[in-house]
Enzyme design. Structure first.
Site, PDB file in Angstrom:
ATOM      1  N   LYS A  52      -0.049  19.713 -15.517  1.00  0.00           N
ATOM      2  CA  LYS A  52      -0.764  18.513 -16.374  1.00  0.00           C
ATOM      3  C   LYS A  52       0.073  17.249 -15.756  1.00  0.00           C
ATOM      4  CE  LYS A  52      -3.613  21.138 -19.080  1.00  0.00           C
ATOM      5  NZ  LYS A  52      -4.322  22.144 -20.015  1.00  0.00           N
ATOM      6  N   GLN A  96      -1.833  21.964 -26.251  1.00  0.00           N
ATOM      7  CA  GLN A  96      -1.661  22.846 -25.006  1.00  0.00           C
ATOM      8  C   GLN A  96      -1.583  23.728 -26.312  1.00  0.00           C
ATOM      9  OE1 GLN A  96      -2.291  23.160 -22.168  1.00  0.00           O
ATOM     10  NE2 GLN A  96      -1.870  24.929 -21.221  1.00  0.00           N
ATOM     11  N   ASP A 119      -9.549  17.473 -23.509  1.00  0.00           N
ATOM     12  CA  ASP A 119     -10.514  18.440 -23.447  1.00  0.00           C
ATOM     13  C   ASP A 119     -11.435  19.702 -24.152  1.00  0.00           C
ATOM     14  OD1 ASP A 119      -8.287  20.223 -22.735  1.00  0.00           O
ATOM     15  OD2 ASP A 119      -6.707  20.669 -24.613  1.00  0.00           O
TER      16      ASP A 119
END
Ligand code: L34
Length: 284
Positions: A52, A96, A119
């Protein structure tokens, strides 16, 4: 023999488009910034987070990593989230998953400002997805939709079967396929006659978390098979939820692992972060 859908190539194209738009933003003085939070030392998470950060660099974003120890308390993490929520220079916050056991994931997701929730895990954004008026796309399901689009695979009226009902993949995936007028079935561990249902699928999405779970006998000849799994096989080699060598004989299209859905998740995260930066600066 199935055609292999190249997620790396599609992801590169999306990142290229994000990079172009980012150039324009930067020239008007706005550089998108993603804050990536990782708690603990899970080696898979480390790889994904590194990918990422690399992608941020490729598209021209700034990224900042917060790597916290595995003993971090929920209060400490909430404090960091609050700080990032209030930091005007941060456009997107990604925490995460999975988080260590002492931390309630739901509480953390809820604490992230919906405006920075790249997200699309926050209940407010999940609600938007359900209604169909979303800004942030759930990254992995949106990546799957892009893979289908890249091959002009029609969804309308097709039997779409998803194995797995997670909040991250299965549930939002079902909404995106429904939005495109697919006839959607969600299967899970309590599903009876799984094979009967998967055999009816024109489009099968596997998001189970069990290595090589889907075999050719579960597939309708000519089906499109999308593999969201990310597992290690008996030799420690990366593999998906689909028995690739077996299923590729029967399917019409198939995604590989690695190089399928994984890179798409990251490309869509870049798209969401760009979107967040634009919105926060009142640009379209
Ligand atoms: N908050 N947590 C949050 N957001 C997410 O979107 C994720 N996910 C899942 C796990 N936790 C998360 C990811 O980022 C899964 N995931 C993810 C991201 C990238 C890749 C795989 C999973 C990826 O880059 N896969 C590469 C291979 C990686 C390797 O070599 O191990 C691929 O080609 O598939």
């Amino acid at each position: 023999m199935a055609k292999i859908i190249d997620g790396k190539a599609v992801s590169a194209m999306i990142k290229e488009s994000v990079a172009q738009q980012t150039k324009e933003l930067v020239s008007s003085g706005i550089k998108p910034k993603l804050a990536v939070v990782i708690v603990g030392d899970d080696s898979a998470s480390r790889v994904y987070v590194n990918n990422k950060k690399k992608a941020c660099e490729v598209v021209g974003f700034e990224s900042v990593e917060y790597a916290l120890s595995k003993d971090t308390t929920q209060e400490e993490l909430l404090k960091l989230i609050e700080k990032l929520n209030n930091d005007k220079s941060v456009n997107g916050i990604l925490c995460q998953l999975p988080l260590p056991k002492q931390i309630d994931e739901e509480a953390i997701i809820t604490a992230i400002s919906p405006l920075k929730d790249v997200d699309a895990f926050h209940a407010e954004n999940v609600g938007h997805i359900m209604i169909g008026n979303y800004t942030f796309l759930p990254c992995t399901p949106a990546g799957v939709m892009e893979l289908l689009k890249s091959e002009n695979i029609e969804i309308e009226g097709k039997n779409c079967v998803i194995i797995g009902r997670s909040n991250i993949v299965g549930k939002p995936m079902s909404m995106l396929l429904l939005q495109k007028n697919g006839t959607v079935t969600i299967c899970h561990s309590k599903t009876k006659n799984l094979k009967e249902i998967t055999k009816s699928a024109d489009i099968l999405v596997a998001a189970i978390g069990v290595a090589k779970f889907v075999t050719a006998d579960m597939i309708k000849p000519g089906a499109v098979v999308i593999d969201v799994g990310m597992n290690r096989d008996e030799n420690g080699k990366l593999c998906g939820d689909v028995d690739f060598d077996d299923v590729k004989q029967t399917a019409s299209y198939i995604t590989p692992v690695p190089g399928g859905v994984g890179p798409m998740t990251i490309a869509m995260l870049m798209q969401n972060t760009l979107m967040a930066a634009k919105k926060q600066n009142n640009i379209n």
